[in-house]
Design a protein around this motif. Structure first.
Motif, mmCIF file in Angstrom:
data_model
loop_
_atom_site.group_PDB
_atom_site.id
_atom_site.type_symbol
_atom_site.label_atom_id
_atom_site.label_comp_id
_atom_site.label_asym_id
_atom_site.label_seq_id
_atom_site.Cartn_x
_atom_site.Cartn_y
_atom_site.Cartn_z
ATOM 1 N N ALA C 210 0.637 -1.059 -0.273
ATOM 2 C CA ALA C 210 0.209 0.386 0.199
ATOM 3 C C ALA C 210 0.991 1.035 0.069
ATOM 4 C CB ALA C 210 -0.925 -0.141 1.320
ATOM 5 N N GLY C 211 0.903 2.403 -1.133
ATOM 6 C CA GLY C 211 0.965 2.944 -1.255
ATOM 7 C C GLY C 211 3.363 2.749 -1.575
ATOM 8 N N ARG C 212 2.677 2.011 -2.229
ATOM 9 C CA ARG C 212 4.430 1.653 -2.302
ATOM 10 C C ARG C 212 4.770 0.730 -4.219
ATOM 11 N NH1 ARG C 212 8.703 -0.785 1.467
ATOM 12 N NH2 ARG C 212 7.564 -1.974 2.217
ATOM 13 N N CYS C 213 3.395 -0.057 -4.183
ATOM 14 C CA CYS C 213 3.522 -0.596 -5.853
ATOM 15 C C CYS C 213 3.187 -0.109 -6.556
ATOM 16 C CB CYS C 213 3.036 -1.743 -5.507
ATOM 17 S SG CYS C 213 1.991 -2.650 -6.910
ATOM 18 N N ILE C 214 4.193 0.036 -7.627
ATOM 19 C CA ILE C 214 4.058 0.811 -8.665
ATOM 20 C C ILE C 214 3.441 -0.015 -9.798
ATOM 21 C CG2 ILE C 214 5.625 2.800 -7.765
ATOM 22 C CD1 ILE C 214 7.041 0.101 -10.071
ATOM 23 N N ASP C 215 3.408 -1.054 -9.932
ATOM 24 C CA ASP C 215 2.513 -2.090 -11.040
ATOM 25 C C ASP C 215 3.082 -2.139 -11.646
ATOM 26 O OD1 ASP C 215 0.440 -3.688 -11.887
ATOM 27 O OD2 ASP C 215 -0.072 -1.843 -13.188
ATOM 28 N N CYS C 216 4.485 -3.016 -11.249
ATOM 29 C CA CYS C 216 5.184 -3.338 -12.465
ATOM 30 C C CYS C 216 5.395 -4.878 -13.017
ATOM 31 C CB CYS C 216 7.193 -3.092 -12.195
ATOM 32 S SG CYS C 216 7.670 -4.028 -11.485
ATOM 33 N N GLY C 217 4.939 -5.690 -11.962
ATOM 34 C CA GLY C 217 4.050 -6.827 -12.008
ATOM 35 C C GLY C 217 5.283 -7.978 -12.540
ATOM 36 N N TYR C 233 -2.726 -6.134 -5.921
ATOM 37 C CA TYR C 233 -1.620 -5.015 -5.227
ATOM 38 C C TYR C 233 -2.328 -4.036 -6.892
ATOM 39 C CZ TYR C 233 1.747 -8.651 -3.899
ATOM 40 O OH TYR C 233 2.333 -9.792 -3.207
ATOM 41 N N LYS C 234 -2.661 -4.232 -7.614
ATOM 42 C CA LYS C 234 -3.663 -3.605 -8.582
ATOM 43 C C LYS C 234 -4.745 -2.628 -7.429
ATOM 44 C CE LYS C 234 -2.716 -4.721 -13.953
ATOM 45 N NZ LYS C 234 -2.208 -3.325 -14.259
ATOM 46 N N LYS C 235 -5.717 -3.594 -7.407
ATOM 47 C CA LYS C 235 -6.593 -3.234 -5.899
ATOM 48 C C LYS C 235 -6.391 -2.307 -4.488
ATOM 49 C CE LYS C 235 -10.285 -3.075 -4.224
ATOM 50 N NZ LYS C 235 -12.137 -2.557 -5.388
ATOM 51 N N VAL C 236 -4.825 -3.035 -4.499
ATOM 52 C CA VAL C 236 -4.397 -1.954 -3.266
ATOM 53 C C VAL C 236 -3.612 -0.764 -3.597
ATOM 54 C CG1 VAL C 236 -1.817 -2.233 -1.762
ATOM 55 C CG2 VAL C 236 -3.482 -3.913 -2.248
#
Lengths: 562, 75, 266
Positions: C210-217, C233-236
């Motif tokens: 949360a507040g970190r994942c930048i969606d690189c996958g 994490y997209k949902k997060v």
């Protein structure tokens, strides 16, 4: 892997826990079976001694704890009784007297949280008390000995602001033989009182009143007054602040103090654009005070409008003192010239306290007229008249007048936010400084070592500012009259091995107690500033920041004992 | 809000709870199972009401899906 | 396809603006991260779109953290896609990289990759190679959100149950910069079990995103059990955006969970 699991489930070796179950007379024993709880406690892992007391906090109870510590070589003590807020310090110090580290003590509340709330459910309450005791014992097993944190204290105080609040604080602090540094921005001490005519209800001249205090302060050898001087920088923390003062363009002055008092006051609102304010025919109460003071006041017909620029969107608060000022000045005008017509238009009159209520009655007796106006339809000042609508009957009225006086609120100083950043002290939405607790700690900031008095906190009368100044001196004394600063060891710590310096903890610390050390690339805790709130521990993604006494292992063993 | 003894503690909590409720919901755990309410020490009756209401909510929801999943795995 | 990048890197190295360029190179038929330090030796440089677009991606900015720690005074260039750039921005806010010491060289992702990633911005702010592909929304999240709460639970539990706890998702994650990981904290998560305590293991990681994942996958790509972690994490990220109007790497500043007091709201 197996070893890790073992460590998790097993308690530390050579654990010798003593549990004391308090009857609290009938407060606890009257509603649950304390003997059964005691018997149960004795069966818990690590418990080598369990005892029921009539009153654990009595001398007999304390003696039992101390005796058990030496006879049974206890290295943990759990007391199940009332609230830790009232009794934990007593039990902890008693354990320390008997030679056990006080941080190895744990308290369980089976009164407020059990017997009192389950008075009709004897069996269930007994079971719950057993669970609570089990949780306490589970946590106690993982408690670690700690050492209180000690720091030095400088018996010197910085008072910022030389108005009546700051002067009063300085005077009282000096009388307690503390060294005081008083800093006033203006070239003359006295603050707003220099512009005020006279004080009510005593009727003394404001200038004389404040001059007496200034003289008293100046006469004291342990007060240094810096006029025309501002605070430029503040470093350090309670006990040891390093401050930099600046007088005009002159050289900076360095000082060291143990505590800081903020008494920067407030300023009357300049009502630009309100009710045709021009400073001549429409003036403020402050300007009226000056006219009365200089004998320039001439008007025959005066209308005062209350809440000018106050209690409106954007400035919702009540400034508290303006009603009193208006009533004071209205009565004064009538005293000077009983034929004068004085009309006060108000929304609500706030004459709090019996003396002020009396002033209102007296003013009415002297013939001052009072009328309510509706904030939705405020009065209008036009062509030497004030037009307003009486809300109850709905009739429109015109009052001819020579002078309109606007009662404007006290507002926060522009420099307040700079000082707030300098000292890291909070402000409310109106720019006044925010005390630690409005009722319980009105003169303290949440930051230790910094205190607050007078109108910097909220608009105050002269008497209030004076008593707050005196009060703040006592608050400072509670800190500085000790040989050294001793604070709880239950503060945060950051593991330098695992910290990666992400600043998560630093950003979340409400007390500015965490610092990033660039050379090491990690964050460190200032244990004097830390209050042990645990925000850092909750934020740290790697559990590098933990709170002593509330480490994950301690808390989770307690939770898992449910 | 903002009346926390530790200044901003409850604000931080509130933010996390807002996030967690939605994460739980997305993971298939009813968000009603998490509740956050500010009750001061002077509001005993509100606390009691809140706890009773929460108990009722949980009772209506039935056992946690986590518990059921745990039981299945153990079997 | 690499000419513009090579040209740019050559310039940067020759001018002395950067000490080295962290990109990808192809050696013996394999693609891997490489720190190019010689402006005349950029032959082997590739972008990682060999057989399929984005088939050879690496957490270059995560590697950069380690390089930067060893050479704190040097400036380095780094190859970035849209997601990598978001990663850099976020790592700056977490004090893990110094923006003054990093010069990103951007490439835009092909549409095929943008589609597969459901990427909200498949290009960096500036890029020297590629064309701006169209943004895509997260259909995978919408699909799960559409399920009944019980089915959502069952479906996630089924996914999580395949976990072999290889920690691949964490190890490759450019946002996982901690030395010590909560996923290995015995107090939080039972150790020594397979699959790891579900769903706690994965939800703990989700909370940390949360507040970190930048969606690189990358987590999703590396997972040997094909757990759709990226969707989780997209949902997060969506939640943090909905609640606090913040999306790591897209928004400026720090995560709302790392700001004292109330955060900016919608």
């Amino acid at each position: 892997m197996n070893e890790k699991r073992k460590e998790k489930t097993e308690q530390p070796d050579d654990l010798r826990i003593g549990v004391f179950i308090c009857d609290c007379g009938s407060n606890i024993a009257g509603h649950l079976d304390c003997s059964a709880v005691t018997e149960y406690a004795a069966s818990l892992p690590g418990v080598v001694f369990a005892k029921e007391n009539l009153y654990t906090c009595s001398e007999a109870g304390i003696t039992e704890i101390q005796k058990a510590i030496s006879e049974h070589e206890l290295n943990r003590v759990v007391v199940a009784s009332c609230s830790p807020r009232t009794h934990q310090p007593l039990f902890q110090s008693s354990c320390a007297e008997a030679g056990m580290n006080p941080y190895l003590f744990e308290m369980v509340n089976i009164r407020d949280q059990c017997s009192w709330v389950h008075m009709q459910e004897h069996a269930e309450a007994t079971e719950k008390a057993k669970e609570l005791v089990r949780m306490g014992v589970a946590k106690a097993a993982f408690l670690e000995p700690q050492k209180d944190i000690e720091a030095s204290l400088l018996s010197r105080v910085l008072v910022i602001g030389g108005g009546v609040a700051g002067l009063s604080a300085a005077e009282a602090l000096a009388d307690m033989a503390l060294e005081v540094i008083l800093v006033e921005k203006e070239p003359k001490a006295g603050g707003l009182l220099n512009q005020i005519n006279q004080l009510v209800p005593e009727g003394v001249k404001a200038a004389e009143y404040v001059e007496r205090i200034i003289e008293s302060v100046n006469s004291k050898s342990n007060v240094t007054v810096h006029l025309g001087t501002e605070v430029k920088a503040i470093a350090g923390y309670i006990g040891n602040y390093e401050i930099t003062l600046q007088r005009g363009e002159g050289e900076a002055i360095q000082e060291k103090v143990g505590c800081i008092v903020v008494a920067t006051g407030a300023v009357p609102l300049e009502p630009a654009g309100l009710y045709g304010y021009d400073g001549e025919r429409v003036i403020t109460q402050m300007q009226l005070e000056e006219q009365l003071l200089n004998g320039q006041f001439k008007a025959q017909r005066v209308v005062m409008i209350q809440c000018a620029g106050a209690r409106v969107p954007g400035r919702e608060y009540c400034s508290r003192i303006c009603c009193m000022i208006a009533v004071k000045n209205a009565a004064l005008i009538k005293d000077q010239d009983p034929e004068a017509q004085v009309h006060i238009l108000y929304r609500d009159i706030q004459m709090y306290g019996t003396e002020k209520e009396r002033m209102l009655w007296d003013a009415r007796g002297k013939g001052v007229r009072f009328d309510v106006y509706d904030p939705e339809k405020p009065p209008e000042v036009k062509d030497g008249q004030v037009l307003f609508e009486q809300p109850i009957v709905g009739t429109k009225r015109q009052i001819p007048c020579d002078l309109v006086v606007l009662s404007t609120p006290l507002v926060a100083r522009e420099g307040a936010s700079a000082l707030s950043q300098l000292l890291r002290i909070p402000m409310d939405q109106n720019g006044f400084f925010l005390e630690a607790h409005a009722k319980l700690r009105p003169l303290d900031f949440a930051t230790d070592g910094v205190f607050l008095c007078g109108s910097a906190r909220y608009p105050a009368t002269v008497a209030e500012a004076r008593s707050q100044g005196l009060g703040v001196a006592s608050r400072v004394a509670t800190v500085l009259f000790k040989d050294k600063l001793v604070t709880s060891a239950l503060v945060a710590e950051i593991d330098p091995e695992t910290c990666v310096g992400c600043l998560g903890c630093l950003d979340m610390c409400p007390y500015g107690a965490i610092e990033f050390v660039p050379e090491k690339g990690i964050c460190e805790v200032n244990t004097i500033l830390c209050k042990g709130c645990g925000c850092c521990a909750a934020t740290c993604p790697s559990q590098s920041a933990t709170l002593k006494g509330f480490k994950p292992k301690q808390l989770l063993s307690q939770i898992r004992a449910i | 809000m903002g009346d926390c003894h530790y200044l901003y503690g409850n604000v931080a909590t509130e933010k996390r709870v807002r996030f967690l409720k939605k994460l739980l919901a997305f993971s298939g755990i009813e968000e009603e199972r998490l509740r956050c309410k500010w009750v001061s020490s002077a509001e005993a009756s509100e606390f009691v009401e809140e706890m009773q209401d929460f108990t009722e909510t949980l009772r209506a929801l039935g056992p946690s899906p986590l518990k059921q999943a745990g039981a299945q795995r153990a079997a | 396809m690499t000419q513009n990048v090579k040209k740019k890197v050559k310039e940067l190295l020759e001018s002395g603006k950067i000490k080295g360029f962290l990109g990808l190179c192809q050696k013996n038929g394999h693609i891997g991260p490489h720190l190019f330090c010689d402006p005349d030796d950029l032959e082997s440089m590739v972008l990682g779109d060999e057989e399929r677009p984005g088939d050879s991606r690496y957490p270059l900015n995560k590697l950069l953290i380690h390089i930067a720690r060893s050479y704190p005074d040097e400036t380095f260039g780094v190859l970035v896609r849209g997601c990598d750039e978001r990663g850099l921005k976020t790592l700056y806010t977490w004090n893990q990289l110094n923006p003054d010491k990093v010069i990103p060289v951007g490439v835009a992702c092909p549409q095929e990759l943008a589609d597969a990633c459901e990427c909200l911005r498949p290009y960096p702010e500036e890029f020297v190679e590629g064309e701006r592909a169209e943004e895509r929304s997260s259909a995978s999240v919408t699909k799960i959100s559409g399920l009944d709460v019980k089915d959502r639970f069952t479906s996630w539990m089924k996914e999580f149950a395949r976990c072999i706890k290889c920690y691949g998702c964490r190890d490759i994650c450019p946002m996982c910069f901690c030395n010590e990981c909560s996923l290995e904290a015995e107090e939080l998560i039972h150790t020594g079990e397979l699959p790891p305590e579900i769903p706690i293991f994965h939800l703990v990681r989700a909370v940390h995103m949360a507040g970190r994942c930048i969606d690189c996958g990358l987590c999703n790509e590396v997972c040997p059990a094909d757990i759709p972690l990226r969707t989780l994490y997209k949902k997060v990220a969506d939640i943090i955006d909905e609640e606090f109007n913040y999306r790591p790497g897209y928004s400026e500043g720090k995560s709302p969970l790392n700001i004292l007091g109330s955060a900016a709201e919608e």
